[in-house]
Design an enzyme around this catalytic site. Sequence first.
Site, PDB file in Angstrom:
ATOM      1  N   GLU A  44       0.861  -1.186   0.000  1.00 42.11           N
ATOM      2  CA  GLU A  44       0.000   0.000   0.000  1.00 42.11           C
ATOM      3  C   GLU A  44       0.890   1.226   0.000  1.00 42.11           C
ATOM      4  O   GLU A  44       1.730   1.400   0.896  1.00 42.11           O
ATOM      5  CB  GLU A  44      -0.935   0.038   1.206  1.00 42.11           C
ATOM      6  CG  GLU A  44      -1.876   1.246   1.162  1.00 42.11           C
ATOM      7  CD  GLU A  44      -2.713   1.429   2.411  1.00 42.11           C
ATOM      8  OE1 GLU A  44      -3.673   2.218   2.349  1.00 42.11           O
ATOM      9  OE2 GLU A  44      -2.402   0.812   3.454  1.00 42.11           O
ATOM     10  N   GLU A  69       4.932   4.660   3.659  1.00 44.07           N
ATOM     11  CA  GLU A  69       4.533   6.020   4.029  1.00 44.07           C
ATOM     12  C   GLU A  69       5.796   6.852   4.230  1.00 44.07           C
ATOM     13  O   GLU A  69       6.741   6.393   4.876  1.00 44.07           O
ATOM     14  CB  GLU A  69       3.708   6.000   5.312  1.00 44.07           C
ATOM     15  CG  GLU A  69       3.305   7.354   5.848  1.00 44.07           C
ATOM     16  CD  GLU A  69       2.472   8.149   4.861  1.00 44.07           C
ATOM     17  OE1 GLU A  69       2.876   9.287   4.544  1.00 44.07           O
ATOM     18  OE2 GLU A  69       1.425   7.642   4.403  1.00 44.07           O
ATOM     19  N   ASP A 118      -3.309  11.804  -1.821  1.00 42.02           N
ATOM     20  CA  ASP A 118      -3.416  13.257  -1.922  1.00 42.02           C
ATOM     21  C   ASP A 118      -3.774  13.620  -3.365  1.00 42.02           C
ATOM     22  O   ASP A 118      -3.071  13.225  -4.298  1.00 42.02           O
ATOM     23  CB  ASP A 118      -2.073  13.896  -1.544  1.00 42.02           C
ATOM     24  CG  ASP A 118      -2.177  15.397  -1.321  1.00 42.02           C
ATOM     25  OD1 ASP A 118      -2.985  16.052  -2.025  1.00 42.02           O
ATOM     26  OD2 ASP A 118      -1.455  15.924  -0.467  1.00 42.02           O
ATOM     27  N   LYS A 122      -3.892  21.299  -7.837  1.00 44.28           N
ATOM     28  CA  LYS A 122      -3.351  22.353  -8.695  1.00 44.28           C
ATOM     29  C   LYS A 122      -2.599  21.753  -9.885  1.00 44.28           C
ATOM     30  O   LYS A 122      -1.862  20.774  -9.735  1.00 44.28           O
ATOM     31  CB  LYS A 122      -2.428  23.263  -7.889  1.00 44.28           C
ATOM     32  CG  LYS A 122      -3.156  24.037  -6.791  1.00 44.28           C
ATOM     33  CD  LYS A 122      -2.225  24.952  -6.033  1.00 44.28           C
ATOM     34  CE  LYS A 122      -2.995  25.712  -4.945  1.00 44.28           C
ATOM     35  NZ  LYS A 122      -2.111  26.619  -4.178  1.00 44.28           N
ATOM     36  N   ASP A 154     -12.287   9.415  -2.898  1.00 43.25           N
ATOM     37  CA  ASP A 154     -13.596  10.077  -2.881  1.00 43.25           C
ATOM     38  C   ASP A 154     -13.552  11.333  -3.747  1.00 43.25           C
ATOM     39  O   ASP A 154     -14.569  12.007  -3.905  1.00 43.25           O
ATOM     40  CB  ASP A 154     -13.995  10.454  -1.452  1.00 43.25           C
ATOM     41  CG  ASP A 154     -13.213  11.664  -0.952  1.00 43.25           C
ATOM     42  OD1 ASP A 154     -11.972  11.642  -1.077  1.00 43.25           O
ATOM     43  OD2 ASP A 154     -13.825  12.619  -0.462  1.00 43.25           O
ATOM     44  N   THR A 191     -10.474   2.579   4.716  1.00 44.03           N
ATOM     45  CA  THR A 191      -9.458   3.378   5.377  1.00 44.03           C
ATOM     46  C   THR A 191     -10.145   4.350   6.332  1.00 44.03           C
ATOM     47  O   THR A 191     -11.369   4.498   6.329  1.00 44.03           O
ATOM     48  CB  THR A 191      -8.637   4.184   4.358  1.00 44.03           C
ATOM     49  OG1 THR A 191      -9.448   5.246   3.847  1.00 44.03           O
ATOM     50  CG2 THR A 191      -8.166   3.300   3.200  1.00 44.03           C
ATOM     51  N   GLU A 192      -9.341   5.051   7.134  1.00 46.59           N
ATOM     52  CA  GLU A 192      -9.892   6.076   8.009  1.00 46.59           C
ATOM     53  C   GLU A 192     -10.625   7.149   7.201  1.00 46.59           C
ATOM     54  O   GLU A 192     -11.723   7.583   7.561  1.00 46.59           O
ATOM     55  CB  GLU A 192      -8.773   6.738   8.831  1.00 46.59           C
ATOM     56  CG  GLU A 192      -8.082   5.818   9.829  1.00 46.59           C
ATOM     57  CD  GLU A 192      -6.845   5.155   9.245  1.00 46.59           C
ATOM     58  OE1 GLU A 192      -6.045   4.620  10.022  1.00 46.59           O
ATOM     59  OE2 GLU A 192      -6.689   5.147   8.001  1.00 46.59           O
ATOM     60  N   TYR A 193      -9.987   7.590   6.116  1.00 46.57           N
ATOM     61  CA  TYR A 193     -10.602   8.622   5.281  1.00 46.57           C
ATOM     62  C   TYR A 193     -11.891   8.120   4.639  1.00 46.57           C
ATOM     63  O   TYR A 193     -12.865   8.863   4.516  1.00 46.57           O
ATOM     64  CB  TYR A 193      -9.629   9.079   4.195  1.00 46.57           C
ATOM     65  CG  TYR A 193      -8.553  10.014   4.685  1.00 46.57           C
ATOM     66  CD1 TYR A 193      -8.884  11.220   5.274  1.00 46.57           C
ATOM     67  CD2 TYR A 193      -7.210   9.699   4.534  1.00 46.57           C
ATOM     68  CE1 TYR A 193      -7.904  12.094   5.725  1.00 46.57           C
ATOM     69  CE2 TYR A 193      -6.219  10.557   4.973  1.00 46.57           C
ATOM     70  CZ  TYR A 193      -6.570  11.757   5.569  1.00 46.57           C
ATOM     71  OH  TYR A 193      -5.588  12.616   6.012  1.00 46.57           O
TER      72      TYR A 193
END
Length: 212
Positions: A44, A69, A118, A122, A154, A191-193
Amino acid sequence: MRLRHKPHAKDKLLEHQQFVVKDPETMKGKWNERFGKAQPLHIEIGCGKGQFIIEMAKRHPEINFIGIELQTSVIVSVLEKQIEAELPNLQLLQVDARELKSYFEKNEVDRIYLTFSDPWPKNRHEKRRLTYKTFLSVYETILKPKGELHFKTDNQGLFEYSLTSFSHYGALLTDVYLDLHTSDVEENVMTEYEEKFSKKGNRIYKAVVSFT
């Protein structure tokens, strides 16, 4: 998003090198030796606080997992969960995803997860998106011929951009979900998000991609 500084995070990572790989380049092509068991390898990229990768490792002891990460204050949260769980099929890497070919041999990985990356909205930050073509080239190299990339978000803009990026790169879209939580999927570890955004009514998007 501003990250909360954890003053002892670096020390904790060094204290638990049984879970956090200090010199991952030495494991290139030899990850089964690190785990002590030859099993499919799933990684991941951007594992956040670790809810997804921890739960996947619990559910699937027949698979070796690596959570990747870059941020120290984030990966230490995953480590804290792993210290409690002590999952033998989970390792952690604090590395830059752009350098994955330094840590994984060609055709070494069976599956890659990109979960709520993320979006870098932009235009000038396009090259930082984990579905940009240079990242796709890295994924194609380290994935096995029948390996898969599983992408969830999302963010509709990022999802639409990613579908276009996959197509332009020549990748094969094997599954596309425009509203994952109303779809008939066999397993969906959140996931948490994902939990946070879905409770707000946000639609969750998913794509499964292969390169051959």
